[in-house]
Structure formats: C-alpha cells, structure tokens
Scaffold this active site. Structure first.
Site, PDB file in Angstrom:
ATOM      1  N   ASP A   1       2.861  -3.348   8.315  1.00  0.00           N
ATOM      2  CA  ASP A   1       1.506  -2.840   8.235  1.00  0.00           C
ATOM      3  C   ASP A   1       0.767  -3.732   8.442  1.00  0.00           C
ATOM      4  O   ASP A   1       0.112  -4.576   7.588  1.00  0.00           O
ATOM      5  CB  ASP A   1       1.757  -2.161   6.684  1.00  0.00           C
TER       6      ASP A   1
ATOM      7  N   HIS B   1       0.739  -1.148  -0.049  1.00  0.00           N
ATOM      8  CA  HIS B   1      -0.045   0.104   0.126  1.00  0.00           C
ATOM      9  C   HIS B   1       0.931   0.998   0.186  1.00  0.00           C
ATOM     10  O   HIS B   1       1.660   1.268   0.666  1.00  0.00           O
ATOM     11  CB  HIS B   1      -0.955  -0.010   1.256  1.00  0.00           C
TER      12      HIS B   1
ATOM     13  N   LYS C   1     -10.542   0.599  10.180  1.00  0.00           N
ATOM     14  CA  LYS C   1     -10.789  -0.766   9.544  1.00  0.00           C
ATOM     15  C   LYS C   1     -11.046  -1.934  10.172  1.00  0.00           C
ATOM     16  O   LYS C   1     -11.422  -2.944   9.738  1.00  0.00           O
ATOM     17  CB  LYS C   1      -9.473  -1.102   8.905  1.00  0.00           C
TER      18      LYS C   1
ATOM     19  N   CYS D   1      -4.529   2.422  -3.915  1.00  0.00           N
ATOM     20  CA  CYS D   1      -3.306   2.965  -3.393  1.00  0.00           C
ATOM     21  C   CYS D   1      -2.382   2.057  -3.445  1.00  0.00           C
ATOM     22  O   CYS D   1      -1.324   1.899  -2.679  1.00  0.00           O
ATOM     23  CB  CYS D   1      -3.391   3.382  -1.709  1.00  0.00           C
TER      24      CYS D   1
ATOM     25  N   GLN E   1      -4.596  -3.925   7.478  1.00  0.00           N
ATOM     26  CA  GLN E   1      -5.636  -4.870   6.747  1.00  0.00           C
ATOM     27  C   GLN E   1      -5.621  -6.279   7.322  1.00  0.00           C
ATOM     28  O   GLN E   1      -6.601  -6.990   6.783  1.00  0.00           O
ATOM     29  CB  GLN E   1      -5.182  -4.951   5.097  1.00  0.00           C
TER      30      GLN E   1
END
Ligand code: PLP
Length: 414
Positions: A207, A129, A233, A372, A210
């Site tokens: 990261d 991302h 999220k 993205c 997600q």
C-alpha cells in the site's frame, strides 16, 4: 520562535500554485497540516482537467470519431504517466481504480478468493491502514485462511524478529503492508519484507498511498507483486487511484467488477474477458480524474520527489524538535530518520478532538481520530491521536502556529 530549516524547495513560489492556501478561517490565514488525509490541488491540475472537459471530453475506448480518440489518448496518456512514475515494466499492468482502497480490495477479492484456503496464512502489520487490513481479514475469513500480523515495538516500528515465528505457523500466501504508515509516518522495510514473502512462496502487496506522494517509488526495486496508490494524496483529484500488478498474476486472476468494457465477447451462454488492463476496468472510468491524476504526477515530478522528501524531512525535524520540548505532549512513532512527514501526538489530559477544535479556531487544520488504524491505536493504548502532516507547500511558520496553538490548548484545557 526561530524558524530554521534549509528546504530545497522554493515554497513561496509553490504556494502560489494553490489557491486554497489563500483561504482564511475567521480572518486568520489557513495552516493546512492535514495532507496525509488529502492534499490540496495546484492550478496546473485544475487547469488540465478543465481544458480536458472543455476541449477533449468524450467517453473512452468507444468512439471512432476524433474527439473520442483524443479523450482516449488523454486517458491512456495518464496511464503511461502512472506507469513511468512507479517504474512499471508495462503500462498494461496499471489499472485505474477509484482509490487506493479499491485497488487493495481488487487484489484481496480477485486474487484472494482464487488463491487462499484453509491452511494458508495472510500476514498484515499491526500499523496497517484499514484499507489494507479489513479486506484481507474479510477474505481470509471467507476462504478459511488464517489472518496474522507483524507486531510493532513501542516506537511503532515492525518487529522483524517475529517473522520466523509467523513462518513456522503456516503456509504464508500473502504479505500485505504499507510503505509509509499514515498514523505514525513509520517507513517500513518493504524490500526486506518482499524478499521474505517470496522465500515463503507468498505474494507481496504494498500500500503506497502514503508513500507515493513523498518519495520515489520503483515497483521493480521494491520487489513487490502489487502496489496501490491514490491520486488525491499527491495533488490530484479524488475518485481515482491505481493498482499496479505483475502481469502474470493479473492475467491469471478473475475480474473484480463485471459489465461493459471489460469483456471481449458476450453470449447468452458465456462471456470472455478483455485483455489487460481493461479486464479490470468495468464501465465508464473516471476519465477527467485520470487525466488530472497524470497532471498531478507531472507536477510533483517536475518539482522532484527527492526534493519534496528532503523538504518534508526538514519540517519533521523542526516539528519534532519543538514538540519534543513540551513535556505535556507525548509524541508517537519512530525517530525522525525513519519516518515520513507525519507527527502524531497526544496532549496530556485533552481529547484529540478538543485539541483539533481549538487549533481550528486559529485556522490550523490537523486531523484527530484513529486515522483508520484502530488496531494500532489499541497497541498504543489510546483511542485517538492528533496528527499534523506536511507536504511540499507546508512551511515552518505553520509549525510555529501549531505549537503556539497547543500552548493555548494547554492553557484552556490541560
Ligand atoms: C496508508 C493508506 N492506505 C490507504 C488509504 C486509502 O486511500 P484512498 O483514500 O485512496 O482510498 C489511505 C488514506 O488515508 C492511507 O493513508
């Protein structure tokens, strides 16, 4: 179409928590298939934030009056909740930020500017991302470090055989990768990459924006050094996220934002900085949002991350099965066993924006665009994809409606 999934969740009961899912679009029920972009919010989170604002609100860490102490306890309680959620060794290693994006910028700036230079290499992935790509690209160029990527194969999985070549190229100082790809749903082998990063003498930045909403996260088991996550999220409010970092790294880093709250003492000649985590939390934080973030974690934890993950897996199997039968639909990404609840696809001859627009006429909300991840789109040879993504409140009937909608797209534009 036959609906055949065996979800461990009572989705009918869960859906009743989400007022938004009762919305209609032109008299049609909403099929919200864009949770990878942002999730809807249950009443439990909204009620908690409202109660906080009505009965507990004041600025935090400042007042000696009891209301300020109550507000501080709400805010710090949320920090403890985040720490437990990711199995952080200490809550002092959890920093509240505005978003996963800000968390990753914090590491890239505060750690990167201090520790990177010519001859060093930053390694990211081809399916990253932009939030974990652009800050590293920028800081690498500022410091003279090289910027390299781990390539992917045609299925959208990392080509780990490229690691040896990367290791030969230069002194690797940072390996930064997502745990789950927001575009393809690919689950990356982060533990393996963390081991490799440490063998190179590099730090491992994960990261988890997600991943954290959908699967259990344990920073100690992952073996990473920093991990970013986002509230919006995982059923929480937007405007707040978190960064976890290993204490010794955070303590050695300069602050990222400067101003009130993050100082120990300020003089005309010199300022000294506060202890962790406050050194990295300048100014008034998003207090009620942090409390809502904590309430959202409580909400999804009570349902159970393993059950949420299984539910989404069932839906993904179902969706890929149905979409795989349409020869005019190209599916992107890895096999269903190695992906999270995200399905990106292309309808032959129709631009993804047109696909999304026509689906919207039937109340079906999907995402169309580059998500993205422009370098990934370039690798796939497309400008954009259409993406359906699932969460705990998603149901197979919504996937049936997606497939029926795609037949309509094909009939009108294909
Ligand atoms: C994988 C990934 N990383 C980072 C982000 C950015 O998160 P935030 O919106 O909290 O900045 C997103 C959001 O789309 C994402 O999917």
């Amino acid at each position: 179409m036959a609906v055949s999934t065996s979800s461990p969740l009572d989705t009918a009961a869960l859906r009743a928590d989400f007022a938004f899912l009762e919305e209609q679009v032109d008299g049609k029920p909403l099929a919200y298939l864009d949770s990878a972009s942002s999730t809807q919010k249950p009443r439990q989170v909204l009620d908690r934030m409202r109660a906080f604002y009505e009965h507990e609100y004041a600025n935090v860490h400042r007042g000696v009056y009891r209301l300020a102490e109550r507000a501080t306890e709400g805010y710090e309680g949320a920090r403890r909740t985040v720490a437990a959620f990711i199995n952080a060794p200490s809550e002092r290693e959890v920093i509240f930020t505005r978003s996963a994006t800000e968390s990753l910028n914090l590491v890239a700036y505060a750690w990167g500017l201090q520790n990177l230079g010519p001859g060093d290499t930053v390694v990211i992935t081809e399916l990253e991302h932009h939030a974990n790509f652009v800050p590293w690209q920028f800081i690498a160029s500022k410091t003279g470090a090289s910027f390299r990527h781990i390539p992917i194969d045609d299925a959208g999985e990392l080509r780990l055989e490229a690691l040896d070549d990367l290791a030969r190229e230069g002194s690797i100082k940072v390996v930064a990768t997502g745990l789950v790809s927001n575009s393809l749903g690919t689950i990356n082998p982060v533990e393996q990459l963390a081991t490799w990063a440490h063998e190179q003498g590099a730090i491992m930045v994960v990261d988890a924006a997600q991943a954290a909403p959908h699967r259990t996260i344990d920073v100690q088991a992952l073996g990473c050094d920093f991990l970013a996550l986002s509230s919006h999220k995982l059923c929480g409010p937007s405007g707040v996220g978190a960064l976890w970092g290993r204490r010794e790294l955070l303590e050695a880093m300069d602050p990222f934002n400067l101003g009130g709250e993050m100082i120990r003492s300020v003089g005309l000649d010199r300022t000294t900085f506060n202890e962790l985590p406050y050194k990295f939390e300048a100014g008034t934080p998003a207090i009620a949002e942090a409390v809502g973030f904590g309430a959202a974690i409580d909400y999804i934890s009570e349902i159970g991350l393993p059950a949420i993950e299984r539910h989404e897996h069932e839906l993904t199997v179902y969706a890929m099965g149905l979409l795989g039968e349409l020869e005019w639909v190209r599916l992107f990404g890895p096999p269903v066993e190695r992906r999270a609840g995200i399905v990106s696809f292309d309808v032959a001859g129709v631009h993804p924006h047109d696909v999304a627009q026509i689906l919207d006429w039937d109340g079906i909300a999907v995402r169309a665009g580059h998500h993205c991840t422009q370098p990934l789109m370039a690798r796939l040879g497309v400008a954009a994809t259409t993406r359906a993504s699932f969460y705990l409140y998603s149901v197979p009937e919504e996937i049936d409606r997606l497939v029926a909608g795609l037949h309509k797209v094909k009939k009108n534009l294909g």
